[in-house]
Design a protein around this motif. Structure first.
Motif, PDB file in Angstrom:
ATOM      1  N   THR A 122       9.206   4.252  -4.725  1.00 45.63           N
ATOM      2  CA  THR A 122       9.509   2.978  -4.141  1.00 45.63           C
ATOM      3  C   THR A 122       7.843   2.087  -4.181  1.00 45.63           C
ATOM      4  O   THR A 122       7.130   2.731  -3.683  1.00 45.63           O
ATOM      5  N   VAL A 124       5.362  -0.381  -2.525  1.00 44.93           N
ATOM      6  CA  VAL A 124       4.685  -0.860  -1.019  1.00 44.93           C
ATOM      7  C   VAL A 124       5.217  -2.199  -1.342  1.00 44.93           C
ATOM      8  O   VAL A 124       5.208  -2.766  -2.167  1.00 44.93           O
ATOM      9  N   SER A 125       5.766  -2.595  -0.039  1.00 47.64           N
ATOM     10  CA  SER A 125       6.326  -4.077  -0.061  1.00 47.64           C
ATOM     11  C   SER A 125       5.586  -5.327  -0.034  1.00 47.64           C
ATOM     12  O   SER A 125       5.650  -6.092  -0.762  1.00 47.64           O
ATOM     13  N   ASP A 207       0.825  -3.901   3.628  1.00 43.71           N
ATOM     14  CA  ASP A 207       0.798  -2.646   3.847  1.00 43.71           C
ATOM     15  C   ASP A 207      -0.358  -1.695   3.048  1.00 43.71           C
ATOM     16  O   ASP A 207      -0.862  -0.496   3.589  1.00 43.71           O
ATOM     17  N   LEU A 388       2.820   2.371  -5.185  1.00 47.41           N
ATOM     18  CA  LEU A 388       4.012   3.092  -5.006  1.00 47.41           C
ATOM     19  C   LEU A 388       4.047   4.322  -3.942  1.00 47.41           C
ATOM     20  O   LEU A 388       2.738   4.883  -3.724  1.00 47.41           O
TER      21      LEU A 388
END
Lengths: 433, 433
Positions: A122, A124-125, A207, A388
């Protein structure tokens, strides 16, 4: 004069070791200053950022003008020439296409005992990209950092770029626009890194922070590491060219100079199996230095840190290359693909005489953010993977737990971790009832 | 008592933020001591390592006895019980099988303009694994660090494990043997990290160092970072359990305690949509604490840092989970796979009530070295990727250079890097002749 080495000379090993361990960069100790700036931004937020920007960049901002507005970006980008725009668009397209191929796949499978195992990637935001101001404000670096983030799926991508005295590089803004960057702040230095890491009212925290910067930026990135992720701390650039005699000496001279012109601390090395060709390249470097725009930078780099090494064979060249572990490696030999099988520690390899390293800096597709200072022995260039993270997944069935649970209990007991063992045992007891 | 929170309570946001930012660990400032030790090992090599081992571990070594001999290993391993050996072998097999699936693939393709692009993964040549001595000398950690390195293809894998007063854990040696470790040194602390990073006469230097350790080891790893690669600096362990009421309160209590028993700074959190079930789990924890062997560790961890959070819905639970970004996440709900789609920031997810986290510590297959302290927002657990690096490859043909070279030249000029542009132009001029 660069240093000339020859592997057949008696003193070679000592001289080569000295070349490998030469310190090319003074790292000024700015940690105390940086620590104060970070603490200031953490406690006073935007007020601190605005004050520091006024002090260092001679630019007065308000919380409302910290970020470029859409109109300001559009206006500045309007100044870009059609040629520059087309070149930047081609670069963006090629970099995007390359990095899309890097996207790793999720996995999920059932093993023999019935357990389902796997992992999921997923993004990183939120990520922040530092872009230096002034001379080293390179639009190509914006593409190289921002595109992998967006390909990875980063939802919110913020850029900080200082604009000393208000000076803006329109190509940097265009590169950000082409890459899909969401926010652009006209701040820099340790205060920008602190704002990205800890957040202020005007700048939401991220982040992960990537991108090059001066000693203050590097020290700030080291300090916020852990609170956020960071990319590598890059050192001065390096190139190693391995070439046989069937090459154009002037082309290779320009390749060596294209690293040397970055920075007086940059290092350019030629390895060749033909001593006369090595001298011809060194002569060609001197000729080009007479007219090169950045001779004042490239000259000292070449004379202080450049090297021409004559080897007995290309096998020997590969061995030395692996000890150097260069950031950039050009293989200008008859069979570059074959030689590349043996040059295993390198950030990026450029195969054959029609692939000057400058292609990789701008438009080839692979990333130009690469491991320096011999770190290609253990690290890689920037990629979508940097934006990611992988979550591992496991699901036991009752049958799977019966099959492997007892061994987990045994190991927990051997490590004197009773609750670990009991958490398995309690379930097994219930299942065995 | 742990803290009890409820998302419907007015003060929830403040209390949850406080929980997120609670400092659980004092990091003693040992940097000056560590810096001295590293300098000593760099200048005096084995003599320094031997002196420091005598001082800290009360063990007198010589350059010849720094490493375990094969006979010494075989002899110690002979003491392992058949049950322990079988459990460790099963764990090693399962961890190996999981990590083999992680091996990334090389790529090479030709693009529309005829350029060949791609990348190649190669292993780090030599890696060092730090294994703590004494209480925290866990054979499972040896498997979790060493197996990924060997699966990645690391040629030379060295372990350092201090043996205070000469005490050796045979299971650690067996785990090393099962993992294919090449060298085992009976040294520890900052001196072991320095020896691995810089090398001594008896210990050849490595390129990458992984593995857990105390404050001295962590500080030493930070200091040698750059000279070698390191893995993450791990903080105290954490677990988040999300559970509905259809669960066995005692099982979940044991799962929470299996983190708490690691360390007084560990953190165990339960999120549930049923307040009464939350209280039942907390009661079950207290009951288990009355008899648990490590209650003196688990009790303070649970009381100081534990939390039970009641939420309105599992969607809300997922949101909070993403803000916590837990190292370990257990999903004990009716449809754990569905819920896991929404819990995107986590080191490892354990799905369903038959997958206690302890399975993942030992035998599930995925790695147990995972990102702590909310770093699952931007980083991943240990994997084969930590022992590999990627070299990008590009090869232009004359036609490819003609197609994209002019744009590289344009961009180089816009960045005032003349030699970059000339290195392309010189080739284009020749091709266009």
């Amino acid at each position: 004069m660069p240093v000339f080495l020859d592997t057949t000379a008696p003193g070679f090993e000592a001289e080569f070791s000295a070349l490998l361990s030469a310190k090319r960069e003074d790292s000024p100790d700015v940690d105390a200053v940086v620590s104060g700036i970070i603490a200031d931004v953490r406690s006073r937020g935007d007020a601190a950022v605005i004050e520091l920007t006024s002090k260092f960049d001679r630019l007065d901002l308000t919380p409302e003008t910290l970020a470029f507005s859409r109109d300001e970006i559009d206006m500045a980008v309007g100044d870009v020439t059609p040629d520059d725009r087309a070149a930047l668009e081609l670069a963006a397209d090629r970099i995007r296409a390359y990095h899309q191929k890097q996207m790793p796949e999720d996995a999920s499978w059932q093993d023999a005992c019935g357990a389902t195992l796997g992992w999921r990637w997923t993004p990183v935001s939120a990520a922040g990209l530092y872009v230096p101001g002034g001379l080293a404000s390179y639009p190509s670096s914006v593409l190289m950092n921002a595109i992998p983030a967006k390909v990875a799926g980063v939802e919110r991508l913020a850029i900080t770029v200082p604009t000393p005295d208000g000076a803006v590089n329109p190509l940097v803004l265009l590169a950000a626009q082409l890459s899909g960057v969401d926010e652009i702040y006209r701040i820099g230095g340790a205060q920008a890194i602190a704002a990205l890491a800890y957040g202020t009212d005007a700048v939401a925290p991220v982040d992960k922070i990537t991108g090059p910067g001066n000693a203050f930026v590097a020290a700030a990135k080291r300090r916020v590491f852990g609170k956020v992720g960071i990319d590598m701390i890059a050192g001065p650039s390096e190139i190693l060219v391995i070439a046989d005699k069937d090459n154009n000496a002037d082309w290779l001279a320009l390749d060596l100079l294209s690293q040397a012109e970055h920075d007086e601390s940059a290092q350019s090395i030629l390895i060749t199996d033909d001593a006369a060709f090595g001298r011809a390249v060194a002569d060609a470097v001197e000729t080009r230095l007479q007219t090169l725009e950045r001779a004042a930078i490239a000259g000292p780099s070449w004379r202080d840190f450049g090297a021409v090494i004559t080897v007995r064979s290309l096998d020997e060249a590969a061995e030395l290359s692996n000890r150097i572990a260069p950031e950039h490696l050009e293989l200008c030999v008859a069979d570059p693909v074959a030689l590349s099988q043996n040059t295993v520690h390198a950030g990026a390899i450029f195969l054959g005489q029609y692939t000057p390293e400058a292609i990789g800096d701008y438009i080839g597709g692979p990333n130009h953010v690469l491991p320096t200072a011999r770190s290609a022995r253990f690290s890689s260039g920037l990629s979508v993977m940097d934006f990611l993270k992988r979550t591992t997944l496991s699901q036991m069935t009752p049958a799977a737990l019966r099959a492997i649970g007892p061994s987990a209990e045994t190991l927990a007991q051997s490590e004197s971790l009773e609750a670990h063992g009991l958490s398995v045992r309690a379930r097994l007891d219930q299942l065995n009832r």
